[in-house]
Design a protein around this motif. Structure first.
Motif, PDB file in Angstrom:
ATOM      1  N   VAL A  42       0.864  -1.184   0.000  1.00 51.56           N
ATOM      2  CA  VAL A  42       0.000   0.000   0.000  1.00 51.56           C
ATOM      3  C   VAL A  42       0.896   1.229   0.000  1.00 51.56           C
ATOM      4  N   ALA A  43       0.686   2.121  -0.973  1.00 52.09           N
ATOM      5  CA  ALA A  43       1.500   3.334  -1.060  1.00 52.09           C
ATOM      6  C   ALA A  43       0.984   4.424  -0.140  1.00 52.09           C
ATOM      7  N   GLY A  44      -0.327   4.486   0.092  1.00 47.64           N
ATOM      8  CA  GLY A  44      -0.916   5.537   0.907  1.00 47.64           C
ATOM      9  C   GLY A  44      -1.075   5.129   2.347  1.00 47.64           C
ATOM     10  N   ALA A  45      -1.903   5.891   3.059  1.00 48.56           N
ATOM     11  CA  ALA A  45      -2.144   5.617   4.470  1.00 48.56           C
ATOM     12  C   ALA A  45      -2.951   4.330   4.633  1.00 48.56           C
ATOM     13  N   VAL A  46      -2.751   3.661   5.780  1.00 49.92           N
ATOM     14  CA  VAL A  46      -3.437   2.407   6.078  1.00 49.92           C
ATOM     15  C   VAL A  46      -4.104   2.524   7.437  1.00 49.92           C
ATOM     16  N   SER A  47      -5.397   2.151   7.504  1.00 47.91           N
ATOM     17  CA  SER A  47      -6.121   2.072   8.765  1.00 47.91           C
ATOM     18  C   SER A  47      -6.887   0.760   8.782  1.00 47.91           C
ATOM     19  N   VAL A  48      -6.569  -0.110   9.731  1.00 46.40           N
ATOM     20  CA  VAL A  48      -7.189  -1.434   9.803  1.00 46.40           C
ATOM     21  C   VAL A  48      -7.672  -1.672  11.224  1.00 46.40           C
ATOM     22  N   THR A  49      -8.924  -2.134  11.349  1.00 42.65           N
ATOM     23  CA  THR A  49      -9.484  -2.495  12.648  1.00 42.65           C
ATOM     24  C   THR A  49     -10.242  -3.802  12.513  1.00 42.65           C
ATOM     25  N   THR A  50      -9.957  -4.756  13.406  1.00 45.52           N
ATOM     26  CA  THR A  50     -10.724  -5.994  13.444  1.00 45.52           C
ATOM     27  C   THR A  50     -10.970  -6.367  14.898  1.00 45.52           C
ATOM     28  N   GLY A  51     -12.185  -6.824  15.184  1.00 44.38           N
ATOM     29  CA  GLY A  51     -12.494  -7.242  16.541  1.00 44.38           C
ATOM     30  C   GLY A  51     -11.752  -8.495  16.931  1.00 44.38           C
ATOM     31  N   ALA A  52     -11.685  -9.464  16.021  1.00 44.76           N
ATOM     32  CA  ALA A  52     -10.963 -10.710  16.269  1.00 44.76           C
ATOM     33  C   ALA A  52     -10.441 -11.211  14.940  1.00 44.76           C
ATOM     34  N   GLY A  53      -9.128 -11.153  14.752  1.00 46.59           N
ATOM     35  CA  GLY A  53      -8.538 -11.611  13.508  1.00 46.59           C
ATOM     36  C   GLY A  53      -7.108 -11.126  13.382  1.00 46.59           C
ATOM     37  N   ASP A  54      -6.355 -11.770  12.505  1.00 45.67           N
ATOM     38  CA  ASP A  54      -4.973 -11.384  12.243  1.00 45.67           C
ATOM     39  C   ASP A  54      -4.926 -10.267  11.199  1.00 45.67           C
ATOM     40  N   ILE A  55      -3.855  -9.475  11.252  1.00 48.50           N
ATOM     41  CA  ILE A  55      -3.623  -8.413  10.278  1.00 48.50           C
ATOM     42  C   ILE A  55      -2.258  -8.645   9.652  1.00 48.50           C
ATOM     43  N   ASP A  56      -2.221  -8.706   8.304  1.00 42.79           N
ATOM     44  CA  ASP A  56      -0.977  -8.998   7.586  1.00 42.79           C
ATOM     45  C   ASP A  56      -0.798  -7.946   6.494  1.00 42.79           C
ATOM     46  N   LEU A  57       0.241  -7.124   6.631  1.00 41.01           N
ATOM     47  CA  LEU A  57       0.529  -6.079   5.651  1.00 41.01           C
ATOM     48  C   LEU A  57       1.822  -6.421   4.924  1.00 41.01           C
ATOM     49  N   ALA A  58       1.796  -6.397   3.596  1.00 41.09           N
ATOM     50  CA  ALA A  58       2.974  -6.793   2.832  1.00 41.09           C
ATOM     51  C   ALA A  58       4.062  -5.723   2.864  1.00 41.09           C
ATOM     52  N   ARG A  59       3.687  -4.470   2.556  1.00 40.10           N
ATOM     53  CA  ARG A  59       4.672  -3.378   2.524  1.00 40.10           C
ATOM     54  C   ARG A  59       3.953  -2.066   2.767  1.00 40.10           C
ATOM     55  N   THR A  60       4.540  -1.225   3.610  1.00 42.11           N
ATOM     56  CA  THR A  60       3.966   0.079   3.898  1.00 42.11           C
ATOM     57  C   THR A  60       5.046   1.151   3.789  1.00 42.11           C
ATOM     58  N   SER A  61       4.603   2.384   3.502  1.00 44.19           N
ATOM     59  CA  SER A  61       5.545   3.497   3.396  1.00 44.19           C
ATOM     60  C   SER A  61       4.908   4.810   3.833  1.00 44.19           C
ATOM     61  N   GLY A  62       3.805   4.742   4.583  1.00 42.89           N
ATOM     62  CA  GLY A  62       3.121   5.950   5.011  1.00 42.89           C
ATOM     63  C   GLY A  62       2.616   5.808   6.428  1.00 42.89           C
ATOM     64  N   GLU A  63       1.539   6.518   6.729  1.00 40.37           N
ATOM     65  CA  GLU A  63       0.921   6.459   8.045  1.00 40.37           C
ATOM     66  C   GLU A  63       0.113   5.166   8.164  1.00 40.37           C
ATOM     67  N   VAL A  64       0.406   4.375   9.197  1.00 37.69           N
ATOM     68  CA  VAL A  64      -0.243   3.074   9.373  1.00 37.69           C
ATOM     69  C   VAL A  64      -0.796   2.984  10.787  1.00 37.69           C
ATOM     70  N   SER A  65      -2.093   2.655  10.897  1.00 39.78           N
ATOM     71  CA  SER A  65      -2.724   2.421  12.191  1.00 39.78           C
ATOM     72  C   SER A  65      -3.489   1.112  12.113  1.00 39.78           C
ATOM     73  N   VAL A  66      -3.093   0.108  12.922  1.00 40.81           N
ATOM     74  CA  VAL A  66      -3.723  -1.210  12.872  1.00 40.81           C
ATOM     75  C   VAL A  66      -4.066  -1.643  14.289  1.00 40.81           C
ATOM     76  N   THR A  67      -5.278  -2.180  14.446  1.00 35.69           N
ATOM     77  CA  THR A  67      -5.765  -2.576  15.767  1.00 35.69           C
ATOM     78  C   THR A  67      -6.549  -3.872  15.662  1.00 35.69           C
ATOM     79  N   THR A  68      -6.276  -4.813  16.567  1.00 39.22           N
ATOM     80  CA  THR A  68      -7.077  -6.021  16.698  1.00 39.22           C
ATOM     81  C   THR A  68      -7.228  -6.336  18.175  1.00 39.22           C
ATOM     82  N   SER A  69      -8.413  -6.765  18.560  1.00 40.53           N
ATOM     83  CA  SER A  69      -8.621  -7.158  19.954  1.00 40.53           C
ATOM     84  C   SER A  69      -7.955  -8.492  20.248  1.00 40.53           C
ATOM     85  N   VAL A  70      -8.120  -9.445  19.334  1.00 38.01           N
ATOM     86  CA  VAL A  70      -7.500 -10.756  19.475  1.00 38.01           C
ATOM     87  C   VAL A  70      -6.918 -11.145  18.123  1.00 38.01           C
TER      88      VAL A  70
END
Length: 343
Positions: A237-265
């Motif tokens: 992802v070239a731009g900003a990233v915002s990811v939220t999941t209540g229950a699940g994994d988060i997998d980002l291949a490549r980032t170069s900007g503002e990134v905010s990721v949240t998971t409860s579990v």
């Protein structure tokens, strides 16, 4: 002398290389087709209350609407559908009484500001209410010129889009959403319950599901992904990233900007972080960030129960680094790792 070799013949008959003939349509299932000619990209509003929706963006000036009833009640619904094309605007809409029922679904918590649990429950309630109130099943296939702009609301059913659109807003109460590519300018996708899969995306993307996975190909713009329960997988992802999941994994291949990721579990992995800022939060799960060579990194890690591992060479300031990156990662229970990515 070598012994002769024998083979046992296969008792099964050889497969017939000819494709199986398409089943003959019944009177109820024969499609109804409307065809128009456009002078370029169009604006289309599609409201199909029950059934799968396929949108195809193709080069040329053809506009085609195909209604496929799946039962006799669906055939009766076809006769009451509104199909209008004027200038550059296409409208495909169900009867007004069913549209009002659907309105309750589209404004329900499935896309409200409530919690993910409220969104899921309201979305499913709305979908079930719609299925109980609507008679007939009706699939929709729409062909539009490349670059067209689509607004699509489906009460319950899968949505599939191919070709390059200018803009796309697609909502379904319950069903999967699949795009072979995102729209050129902006893509907004929302399902009460179902997976979302999007190919390479030149514009910004917003994807929301109450329950389901989100997978996105390479994106040139910003990506916002939200799921109540499900994994989120993003290609570069070239731009900003915002990811939220209540229950699940988060997998980002490549980032170069503002990134905010949240998971409860769930675990969080950033496989190649080049620059910018990463803020990662997990209630229960590991967080791993791999930093590309040539990037100076400032790290702040906090875990309630787990280990912290920073496998980067210490340095006083950024020095002559090509890029800079800030990492702030926290987890209630889990390990935190900041590693150097392979060159």
């Amino acid at each position: 002398m070598s012994m002769p070799q024998y083979s046992t013949p296969d008792p099964r008959p050889a497969p017939d290389p000819r494709p199986a003939p398409d089943p003959q349509p019944t009177p109820e299932s024969r499609p109804t087709v409307h065809e128009f000619t456009a002078s370029g990209p169009i604006d289309a509003t599609l409201r199909n209350l029950r059934g799968d929706v396929v949108v195809r963006a193709e080069d040329g000036d053809a506009v085609r609407v195909e209604l496929r009833p799946l039962d006799q009640a669906g055939r009766e619904l076809v006769e009451h559908m509104r199909i209008d094309f004027e200038g550059t605007r296409l409208t495909v809409e169900a009867p007004s009484d069913e549209s009002r029922r659907a309105g309750g679904l589209f404004t329900s918590g499935a896309w409200s500001d409530g919690s993910w649990a409220d969104q899921l429950l309201d979305g499913l309630r709305g979908a079930l209410h719609g299925l109980g109130g609507f008679r007939g099943q009706l699939d929709l296939i729409v062909t539009v010129p490349t670059g067209s702009r689509i607004v699509l609301h489906d009460g319950a059913g899968d949505v599939a889009v191919s070709g390059q659109l200018g803009r796309l807003e697609a909502r379904t109460g319950a069903g999967d959403i699949a795009l072979d590519r995102g729209a050129a300018q902006e893509t907004r996708l929302n399902t009460g319950s179902g997976d979302i899969a999007v190919g390479p995306t030149p514009g910004d993307l917003i994807a929301t599901t109450g329950a389901g996975d989100v997978a996105v190909g390479s994106a040139e713009g910003a990506v916002t992904a939200t799921t109540g329960t499900g994994d989120v997988i993003l290609a570069p992802v070239a731009g900003a990233v915002s990811v939220t999941t209540g229950a699940g994994d988060i997998d980002l291949a490549r980032t170069s900007g503002e990134v905010s990721v949240t998971t409860s579990v769930g675990d969080i992995v950033v496989r190649r972080a080049a620059s910018g800022r990463i803020t990662a939060r997990s209630g229960v799960g590991d967080v791993t960030v791999c930093v590309v060579p040539g990037t100076a990194t400032r790290v702040e890690l906090a875990t309630g129960l787990g280990e912290r591992n920073v496998a980067l060479d210490p340095a006083d300031g950024a020095g002559s680094a090509e890029r800079t990156l800030e990492i702030e990662a926290k987890t209630g229970k889990g390990d935190l790792r900041v590693l150097r990515a392979d060159g």
